[in-house]
Design a protein around this motif. Structure first.
Motif, PDB file in Angstrom:
ATOM      1  N   TRP A 162     -57.780  14.239 -11.995  1.00 31.49           N
ATOM      2  CA  TRP A 162     -57.460  15.313 -12.937  1.00 31.49           C
ATOM      3  C   TRP A 162     -55.978  15.658 -12.952  1.00 31.49           C
TER       4      TRP A 162
ATOM      5  N   VAL B 221     -58.442  20.694 -18.078  1.00 31.72           N
ATOM      6  CA  VAL B 221     -59.185  20.199 -16.922  1.00 31.72           C
ATOM      7  C   VAL B 221     -60.057  21.311 -16.331  1.00 31.72           C
TER       8      VAL B 221
ATOM      9  N   LEU C 103     -58.797  11.128 -18.693  1.00 27.68           N
ATOM     10  CA  LEU C 103     -60.035  11.413 -17.969  1.00 27.68           C
ATOM     11  C   LEU C 103     -61.104  10.372 -18.278  1.00 27.68           C
TER      12      LEU C 103
END
Length: 199
Positions: free
Chosen positions: A116, A162, A110
């Protein structure tokens, strides 16, 4: 020193121990055990960094990773008999390793700006590839290729990380919660013999 870095070192430590202990009964050579521990510890992170184009590789630029691996191998050699007496010791270290490496891998992905979905996959790769190399070196069928809830637990944990990030959960708490989630899923799957159906 942030939580992510601490988790990455802990993951490295636990994977190095799992690799060193895995040769028990297959080799009495502690250099071989140390090599297996080393490869197990750096394998997943190396694959992740190569796929993400992140150079130089983390373990090459951070000497503390090397020191962590050496300490883990030394600890495995000193406390070998004690560790081997404990039931499922290898499984415990392996479970902690995959949990810690998953969240560290997702966070790094990330931070490099990938989507994601890709970050979750990179977290899974970080977690399982070291174990695949370890099992291949000791001539065992990698756990990844068995019916166990293993790589899927890492992927689920990566997606959970996430999701919590989207909810703006504080980063340190996200690390802890996501790693705990993976450990819990893996332990429950092993305890209750939850597996994927055969093809």
């Amino acid at each position: 020193m942030n939580v992510q870095y601490i988790l990455e070192l802990l993951g490295t430590f636990t994977f190095a121990i799992s690799g060193a202990l895995a040769v028990q009964g297959k080799s009495e050579d502690w250099f071989g055990a140390g090599f297996t521990g080393f490869i197990t510890a750096i394998g997943g992170g190396t694959l992740r960094d190569i796929l993400l184009g992140s150079y130089p590789l983390t373990w090459i630029t951070d000497i503390y990773i090397i020191y962590t691996i050496l300490i883990a191998i030394f600890a495995a050699s000193i406390f070998n008999k004690v560790l081997q007496r404990l039931r499922r010791t290898l499984s415990i270290f392996d479970t902690l390793g995959i949990a810690l490496f998953t969240v560290a891998g997702v966070e790094k992905a990330l931070s490099l700006g990938v989507r994601w979905e890709i970050a979750a996959i990179m977290g899974m790769f970080s977690a399982v590839f070291g174990g695949v190399i370890r099992d291949t070196l000791i001539n065992e069928t990698p756990v990844l290729f068995r019916r166990e809830i293993y790589a899927s637990a890492c992927l689920a944990g990566g997606l959970f990380y996430v999701f919590l990030s989207f909810l703006d959960v504080p980063r340190d708490w996200n690390f802890i919660c996501s790693a705990s989630f993976i450990v819990t899923v893996r332990i429950l799957a092993v305890k209750y013999h939850i597996n994927f159906p055969k093809l």
